[in-house]
Design a protein around this motif. Structure first.
Motif, PDB file in Angstrom:
ATOM      1  N   SER A 200       0.828  -1.210   0.000  1.00 27.07           N
ATOM      2  CA  SER A 200       0.000   0.000   0.000  1.00 27.07           C
ATOM      3  C   SER A 200       0.860   1.257   0.000  1.00 27.07           C
ATOM      4  N   LEU A 201       1.909   1.259   0.813  1.00 25.19           N
ATOM      5  CA  LEU A 201       2.819   2.409   0.844  1.00 25.19           C
ATOM      6  C   LEU A 201       3.524   2.598  -0.494  1.00 25.19           C
ATOM      7  N   TYR A 202       3.866   1.484  -1.137  1.00 21.44           N
ATOM      8  CA  TYR A 202       4.508   1.575  -2.451  1.00 21.44           C
ATOM      9  C   TYR A 202       3.578   2.239  -3.456  1.00 21.44           C
ATOM     10  N   ASP A 203       2.320   1.829  -3.474  1.00 27.07           N
ATOM     11  CA  ASP A 203       1.356   2.423  -4.398  1.00 27.07           C
ATOM     12  C   ASP A 203       1.190   3.916  -4.128  1.00 27.07           C
ATOM     13  N   GLN A 204       1.103   4.282  -2.849  1.00 25.66           N
ATOM     14  CA  GLN A 204       0.956   5.694  -2.496  1.00 25.66           C
ATOM     15  C   GLN A 204       2.172   6.506  -2.942  1.00 25.66           C
ATOM     16  N   SER A 205       3.350   5.964  -2.704  1.00 26.99           N
ATOM     17  CA  SER A 205       4.576   6.673  -3.070  1.00 26.99           C
ATOM     18  C   SER A 205       4.685   6.824  -4.578  1.00 26.99           C
ATOM     19  N   PHE A 206       4.332   5.773  -5.289  1.00 28.78           N
ATOM     20  CA  PHE A 206       4.400   5.823  -6.750  1.00 28.78           C
ATOM     21  C   PHE A 206       3.475   6.916  -7.293  1.00 28.78           C
ATOM     22  N   ARG A 207       2.240   6.967  -6.776  1.00 25.25           N
ATOM     23  CA  ARG A 207       1.298   7.979  -7.248  1.00 25.25           C
ATOM     24  C   ARG A 207       1.780   9.387  -6.900  1.00 25.25           C
ATOM     25  N   ALA A 208       2.354   9.554  -5.702  1.00 26.92           N
ATOM     26  CA  ALA A 208       2.843  10.872  -5.293  1.00 26.92           C
ATOM     27  C   ALA A 208       4.001  11.329  -6.178  1.00 26.92           C
ATOM     28  N   LEU A 209       4.894  10.404  -6.493  1.00 27.52           N
ATOM     29  CA  LEU A 209       6.036  10.747  -7.349  1.00 27.52           C
ATOM     30  C   LEU A 209       5.584  11.043  -8.769  1.00 27.52           C
ATOM     31  N   LEU A 210       4.583  10.301  -9.244  1.00 22.68           N
ATOM     32  CA  LEU A 210       4.052  10.570 -10.572  1.00 22.68           C
ATOM     33  C   LEU A 210       3.424  11.957 -10.631  1.00 22.68           C
ATOM     34  N   LEU A 211       2.684  12.315  -9.605  1.00 22.88           N
ATOM     35  CA  LEU A 211       2.076  13.645  -9.542  1.00 22.88           C
ATOM     36  C   LEU A 211       3.154  14.724  -9.501  1.00 22.88           C
ATOM     37  N   MET A 212       4.241  14.458  -8.786  1.00 25.09           N
ATOM     38  CA  MET A 212       5.339  15.416  -8.709  1.00 25.09           C
ATOM     39  C   MET A 212       5.920  15.684 -10.093  1.00 25.09           C
TER      40      MET A 212
END
Length: 263
Positions: A200-212
């Motif tokens: 779950s943390l991996y998915d959240q981090s991936f989405r946050a980095l993509l948004l960045m």
């Protein structure tokens, strides 16, 4: 990884079979060892139990080295500490040497013979676990190299999610080794369930980095490297679940899918 586990199990079975063959040849009539004390006489079963437990102590020490590597690599990434990152990369050789030393000891114990069923399962599980630990150490080495490639740039706001993944991964490593030492199947199963939090943390981090990256395309290179660091941590946790499967094998003699990595 499931295919890899089957291959590792076959390799262990082959090593055991080769050891039995060497033992038969050494004690068969006409052999130069005929009339000499048997391997069982030279290494009583009780001594083998002590040796297997000693090997497990070595495994715990290897696990501590892996934990240090992942903690230091994340600290180097978070602080932009190039010296610390270089230390992690340099120390990976020591970790590899420690893994090889344990492997050689295991093969030596197999060659001595006098293994009962529990000892055989114990040695087999140790050989499997140290393979996982060596790869987990490589993930620490990989994150340290990512830190070196990013350099001393300020860490992105999304990095705390990566840090949380590391904390969960370390906890899973510690508990998976505890399940091996205690032959605790229930603990092994609980550790595997922890992997859901890491995913779950991996998915959240991936989405946050993509948004960045979408908001600031100039960050794409740094964000890509951090995604790779997150991927290493996700795989680190998967390897901890694999250790749990070996803990179950040590207790039951069966390789069961208890929720370990399927990727």
């Amino acid at each position: 990884d499931r295919l890899h586990r089957r291959l590792r199990r076959r390799a262990i079975e082959r090593q055991l079979a080769e050891s039995v063959t060497r033992l038969d040849e050494a004690t068969s009539p006409g052999s130069s060892a005929a009339g000499a004390p048997s391997v069982g006489d030279m290494m009583p079963t009780a001594s083998v139990h002590v040796t297997v437990r000693d090997l497990e102590v070595d495994v715990m020490q290897l696990g501590a080295m892996v934990e240090t590597a992942i903690r230091r690599s994340l600290e180097a990434l978070r602080k932009g500490d190039m010296d610390l990152a270089r230390t992690v990369v340099a120390d990976d050789r020591l970790l590899d040497e420690a893994e090889l030393a344990i492997r050689n000891k295991c093969i030596g114990v197999i060659g001595e013979g006098a293994l009962d069923v529990a000892d055989t399962r114990g040695i087999g599980s140790i050989l499997g676990v140290i393979t996982e630990l060596e790869r987990m150490g490589d993930y620490g080495d990989g994150i340290a190299k990512i830190a070196l490639m990013i350099g001393e740039q300020p860490p992105p706001e999304q990095l705390p999610g990566i840090t949380a993944m590391g904390d969960w991964g370390v906890k899973m490593l510690q508990e998976s080794l505890k399940s091996l030492s205690r032959r605790d199947v229930e603990l092994a199963e609980r550790v595997c369930r922890m992997d859901d939090e890491v995913d779950s943390l991996y998915d959240q981090s991936f989405r946050a980095l993509l948004l960045m990256v979408i908001e600031d395309p100039a960050t794409i290179t740094r964000a890509t490297w951090i995604v790779w660091a997150a991927h290493n941590l996700e795989r680190f946790a998967d390897r901890a679940t694999n250790i749990c499967e070996w803990a179950v094998f040590a207790e039951s003699g069966q390789m069961l899918d208890i929720g370990a990595s399927r990727s």
